[in-house]
Design an enzyme around this catalytic site. Structure first.
Site, PDB file in Angstrom:
ATOM      1  CG  ASP A  16      -1.882  -1.181   1.201  1.00 28.84           C
ATOM      2  OD1 ASP A  16      -2.227  -1.656   0.104  1.00 28.84           O
ATOM      3  OD2 ASP A  16      -2.242  -1.659   2.288  1.00 28.84           O
ATOM      4  CE  LYS A  19       2.345  -2.459  -4.330  1.00 30.22           C
ATOM      5  NZ  LYS A  19       2.008  -2.089  -2.950  1.00 30.22           N
ATOM      6  N   GLY A  43      -4.587  -4.235  -3.881  1.00 31.85           N
ATOM      7  CA  GLY A  43      -5.554  -3.174  -4.193  1.00 31.85           C
ATOM      8  C   GLY A  43      -4.742  -1.959  -4.586  1.00 31.85           C
ATOM      9  CG  HIS A  44      -1.994  -2.106  -7.085  1.00 32.05           C
ATOM     10  ND1 HIS A  44      -1.159  -2.758  -7.940  1.00 32.05           N
ATOM     11  CD2 HIS A  44      -1.708  -2.589  -5.837  1.00 32.05           C
ATOM     12  CE1 HIS A  44      -0.394  -3.611  -7.250  1.00 32.05           C
ATOM     13  NE2 HIS A  44      -0.731  -3.529  -5.984  1.00 32.05           N
ATOM     14  CD  GLN A 227       0.590  -9.005  -2.585  1.00 37.31           C
ATOM     15  OE1 GLN A 227       1.196  -9.639  -3.414  1.00 37.31           O
ATOM     16  NE2 GLN A 227      -0.669  -8.686  -2.760  1.00 37.31           N
ATOM     17  CB  VAL A 303      -8.442  -5.528  -0.836  1.00 40.19           C
ATOM     18  CG1 VAL A 303      -9.137  -6.852  -1.022  1.00 40.19           C
ATOM     19  CG2 VAL A 303      -7.521  -5.253  -2.006  1.00 40.19           C
TER      20      VAL A 303
HETATM   21  P1  GDP Z   1      -0.762   0.319  -3.527  1.00 40.45           P
HETATM   22  O1  GDP Z   1      -1.354  -0.958  -3.065  1.00 40.45           O
HETATM   23  O2  GDP Z   1       0.700   0.404  -3.259  1.00 40.45           O
HETATM   24  O3  GDP Z   1      -1.097   0.648  -4.952  1.00 40.45           O
HETATM   25  O4  GDP Z   1      -1.423   1.463  -2.626  1.00 40.45           O
HETATM   26  P2  GDP Z   1      -2.988   1.609  -2.258  1.00 40.45           P
HETATM   27  O5  GDP Z   1      -3.725   2.081  -3.439  1.00 40.45           O
HETATM   28  O6  GDP Z   1      -3.476   0.383  -1.578  1.00 40.45           O
HETATM   29  O7  GDP Z   1      -2.899   2.715  -1.123  1.00 40.45           O
HETATM   30  C1  GDP Z   1      -2.322   3.959  -1.350  1.00 40.45           C
HETATM   31  C2  GDP Z   1      -3.367   5.023  -1.008  1.00 40.45           C
HETATM   32  O8  GDP Z   1      -2.729   6.287  -0.920  1.00 40.45           O
HETATM   33  C3  GDP Z   1      -4.417   5.194  -2.099  1.00 40.45           C
HETATM   34  O9  GDP Z   1      -5.625   5.572  -1.501  1.00 40.45           O
HETATM   35  C4  GDP Z   1      -3.848   6.309  -2.963  1.00 40.45           C
HETATM   36  O10 GDP Z   1      -4.877   7.029  -3.652  1.00 40.45           O
HETATM   37  C5  GDP Z   1      -3.223   7.173  -1.910  1.00 40.45           C
HETATM   38  N1  GDP Z   1      -2.035   7.962  -2.330  1.00 40.45           N
HETATM   39  C6  GDP Z   1      -1.012   7.610  -3.162  1.00 40.45           C
HETATM   40  N2  GDP Z   1      -0.079   8.574  -3.198  1.00 40.45           N
HETATM   41  C7  GDP Z   1      -0.509   9.549  -2.362  1.00 40.45           C
HETATM   42  C8  GDP Z   1       0.038  10.801  -1.938  1.00 40.45           C
HETATM   43  O11 GDP Z   1       1.124  11.212  -2.307  1.00 40.45           O
HETATM   44  N3  GDP Z   1      -0.717  11.522  -1.038  1.00 40.45           N
HETATM   45  C9  GDP Z   1      -1.897  11.101  -0.561  1.00 40.45           C
HETATM   46  N4  GDP Z   1      -2.553  11.877   0.299  1.00 40.45           N
HETATM   47  N5  GDP Z   1      -2.453   9.924  -0.950  1.00 40.45           N
HETATM   48  C10 GDP Z   1      -1.748   9.165  -1.815  1.00 40.45           C
HETATM   49  P1  IMO Z   2      -0.935  -4.190  -2.272  1.00 43.89           P
HETATM   50  O1  IMO Z   2      -0.463  -4.753  -3.590  1.00 43.89           O
HETATM   51  C1  IMO Z   2      -0.999  -4.600   2.078  1.00 43.89           C
HETATM   52  C2  IMO Z   2      -1.182  -8.668   3.685  1.00 43.89           C
HETATM   53  C3  IMO Z   2      -2.477  -9.065   4.380  1.00 43.89           C
HETATM   54  C4  IMO Z   2      -1.932 -10.038   5.411  1.00 43.89           C
HETATM   55  C5  IMO Z   2      -0.802 -10.746   4.641  1.00 43.89           C
HETATM   56  C6  IMO Z   2      -1.209 -12.088   4.034  1.00 43.89           C
HETATM   57  O2  IMO Z   2      -2.225  -3.483  -2.335  1.00 43.89           O
HETATM   58  O3  IMO Z   2       0.162  -3.408  -1.613  1.00 43.89           O
HETATM   59  P2  IMO Z   2      -2.746 -12.756   1.952  1.00 43.89           P
HETATM   60  O4  IMO Z   2      -4.203 -12.507   1.686  1.00 43.89           O
HETATM   61  O5  IMO Z   2      -1.840 -12.196   0.911  1.00 43.89           O
HETATM   62  O6  IMO Z   2      -2.421 -14.187   2.237  1.00 43.89           O
HETATM   63  O7  IMO Z   2      -2.449 -11.966   3.335  1.00 43.89           O
HETATM   64  O8  IMO Z   2      -0.422  -9.859   3.607  1.00 43.89           O
HETATM   65  N1  IMO Z   2      -1.350  -8.147   2.309  1.00 43.89           N
HETATM   66  C7  IMO Z   2      -1.253  -6.864   1.974  1.00 43.89           C
HETATM   67  N2  IMO Z   2      -1.071  -5.768   2.743  1.00 43.89           N
HETATM   68  N3  IMO Z   2      -1.075  -4.473   0.742  1.00 43.89           N
HETATM   69  C8  IMO Z   2      -1.241  -5.566  -0.042  1.00 43.89           C
HETATM   70  O9  IMO Z   2      -1.223  -5.516  -1.391  1.00 43.89           O
HETATM   71  C9  IMO Z   2      -1.374  -6.821   0.568  1.00 43.89           C
HETATM   72  N4  IMO Z   2      -1.556  -8.083   0.115  1.00 43.89           N
HETATM   73  C10 IMO Z   2      -1.534  -8.883   1.179  1.00 43.89           C
HETATM   74  O10 IMO Z   2      -3.100  -7.954   4.981  1.00 43.89           O
HETATM   75  O11 IMO Z   2      -1.332  -9.345   6.472  1.00 43.89           O
HETATM   76 MG    MG Z   3      -2.906  -1.621  -1.863  1.00 46.42          MG
END
Ligand code: GDP
Ligand code: IMO
Ligand code: MG
Length: 436
Positions: A16, A19, A43-44, A227, A303
């Site tokens: 998270d 990415k 969840g991207h 991840q 997610v």
């Molecule tokens: P990922 O799994 O690495 O793609 O990240 P996620 O989408 O799960 O979580 C990142 C969260 O931070 C999302 O809600 C993005 O919209 C938000 N985000 C990304 N970059 C920034 C930033 O520079 N500032 C803020 N405030 N939010 C951001």
């Molecule tokens: P993105 O790509 C954050 C965590 C789960 C749990 C552990 C194992 O959005 O960064 P799983 O369902 O994979 O067997 O769960 O890994 N986890 C993540 N945490 N971002 C993710 O993906 C994750 N994918 C799995 O919360 O702790």
């Molecule tokens: Mg994510």
């Protein structure tokens, strides 16, 4: 960078990191974006002019019509999740036909994987990981056990029927004996999954051949990590990890593109740290500052909606992540979230049983013994939201970034100051490297 370099973009922490946003920004410069590990546990989030997309299985590159998307052999594919994601994109006006490809060698997640995971996570005596309950772990177990179903076999009706019958017999027996779970019906499962297979068939190909041909033809490929490094099955905080190779090496085994053909590794790190689910987190904040970061950063799972645990930037962790990934460039996201912090503690080392070290222990007693050593930096106390030039950042924010660069051993290539595609800055040396 050498000419036409391909790049791995991955999470440097526990996932998270942002990415999705960064892959979306950079995909303008790449012709193909390939996912190499994980499944719909990812969840991207991408926000384009206020419009939000959350991609779980499908690479973020497909949001640009000229960019192809590949789901590599290292991914575990839930056919139903895939089809519902394709539908969501279609409903949003994006067609992915002819643009999106699935590896014939990817493994398939079936309902009994979720059944086993849910039962095992809640079983007495088991270490609860706090998984996403998507069947990811049990699907990778079957892959390594050599009893999994691959996408190519999902498309073979006779094989699919036999596989489901045999697997249901085995999994139902185990789940009932160990956890008292009600059995799943193989007939209904076969009917549903053979219908799904028909819809999936047009997307399926040998993506290793496709990606290598693209590189032969001078195209640049981006490998989209899911991840994060510390969730990697080998290098992460085991057993509180996911079940795949989320680090840079996974891009090689998870797509069939050799390491000599991948030019660089870009690590995405938040300006602080978050983690979802159970497991060690040395710099976790246990006071109201955590709520402030969670509220400002909207730190809830994309997610599962679970609140993310928040903590200060952990430099030993980042250095370790940079080491195992061979990270050349860093992208620092969520700078704006720290705008109201008067003081920012940064962990610069660990003390374990009285000894100062930089090495992350491999065992639970070791993780639990970590005492973070902090350096307190002054907060900038003004808005960085939407700033797109480094020189326009408050001096203390610039100092914070320079400190990260100096201490982490990787160059900062980009900084993100908000969730939208436009709220991003690319530093000149990185811009130049990307042009190569
Ligand atoms: P990922 O799994 O690495 O793609 O990240 P996620 O989408 O799960 O979580 C990142 C969260 O931070 C999302 O809600 C993005 O919209 C938000 N985000 C990304 N970059 C920034 C930033 O520079 N500032 C803020 N405030 N939010 C951001
Ligand atoms: P993105 O790509 C954050 C965590 C789960 C749990 C552990 C194992 O959005 O960064 P799983 O369902 O994979 O067997 O769960 O890994 N986890 C993540 N945490 N971002 C993710 O993906 C994750 N994918 C799995 O919360 O702790
Ligand atoms: Mg994510």
């Amino acid at each position: 960078m050498n000419q036409r370099k391909s790049a791995v973009i991955l999470g440097a922490q526990w996932g998270d990191e942002g990415k999705g946003k960064i892959v979306d920004v950079l995909s303008e410069k790449f012709s193909v974006v390939a996912r190499y590990a994980g499944g719909h546990n990812a969840g991207h989030t991408v926000i384009i002019k206020g419009k939000k997309f959350v991609l779980q299985l499908i690479p973020c590159g497909v949001l640009r019509p000229e960019c192809k998307g590949v789901i590599g052999n290292g991914v575990v594919l839930d056919p139903m999740a895939f089809l519902s994601e394709v539908k969501k994109l279609k409903d949003a006006g994006l067609t992915v036909d002819g643009q999106l490809f699935i590896s014939n060698r990817a493994q398939v997640i079936l309902p009994y994987h979720r059944m086993i995971e849910l039962a095992a996570e809640n079983a007495p005596g088991r270490t609860k990981i706090g998984t996403t309950s998507r069947g990811i772990g049990p699907a990778y177990e079957d892959k390594m056990h050599r009893s999994g179903l691959r996408v190519v076999d999902l498309l073979n009706s006779a094989l699919l029927r036999t596989h489901i019958e045999n697997a249901c017999h085995e999994k139902n027996t185990i789940a009932h004996a160990l956890f008292g779970t009600e059995p799943l019906d193989p007939k209904t499962m076969y009917e549903e999954y053979s219908r799904a297979a028909e819809q999936i068939a047009p997307f399926v190909t040998d993506t290793a051949v496709m990606l290598n041909h693209a590189i032969d033809n001078g195209e640049k490929v981006m490998f989209e990590g899911a991840q994060g490094a510390l969730l990697d099955i080998d290098h992460g905080t085991y057993p509180f990890v996911t079940s795949s190779s989320s680090t840079a090496g996974g891009a090689v085994t998870g797509t069939g593109v050799g390491p000599t053909r991948i030019g660089t590794v870009i690590g995405v790190t938040k300006a602080y740290v978050t983690r979802v689910g159970e497991g060690p987190f040395p710099t976790e904040i246990h006071d109201s500052t955590s709520d402030l970061l969670r509220a400002r950063g909207q730190e809830y799972g994309a997610v599962t909606g679970r609140p993310r645990r928040c903590g200060w930037l952990d430099l030993p962790l980042l250095r370790y992540s940079n080491m195992i990934n061979g990270t050349e460039w860093l992208v620092v996201t969520k700078m704006d979230v720290m705008d109201e912090c008067a003081e920012i503690p940064v962990c610069t080392g660990y003390k374990i049983n009285g000894k100062v070290t930089d090495v992350i222990p491999a065992d639970m007693p070791g993780y639990n013994a970590i005492e973070p050593i902090y350096t307190k930096l002054k907060g900038w106390n003004s808005s960085t939201e939407g700033i797109t030039e480094f020189d326009k950042l408050p001096q203390l924010a610039q100092d914070y970034l320079k400190f990260i660069e100096q201490e982490s051993g990787a160059k900062i290539g980009m900084v993100s100051t908000g969730p939208d595609r436009d709220q991003t800055m690319t530093l000149p040396a990185f811009e130049e490297a990307l042009q190569a």
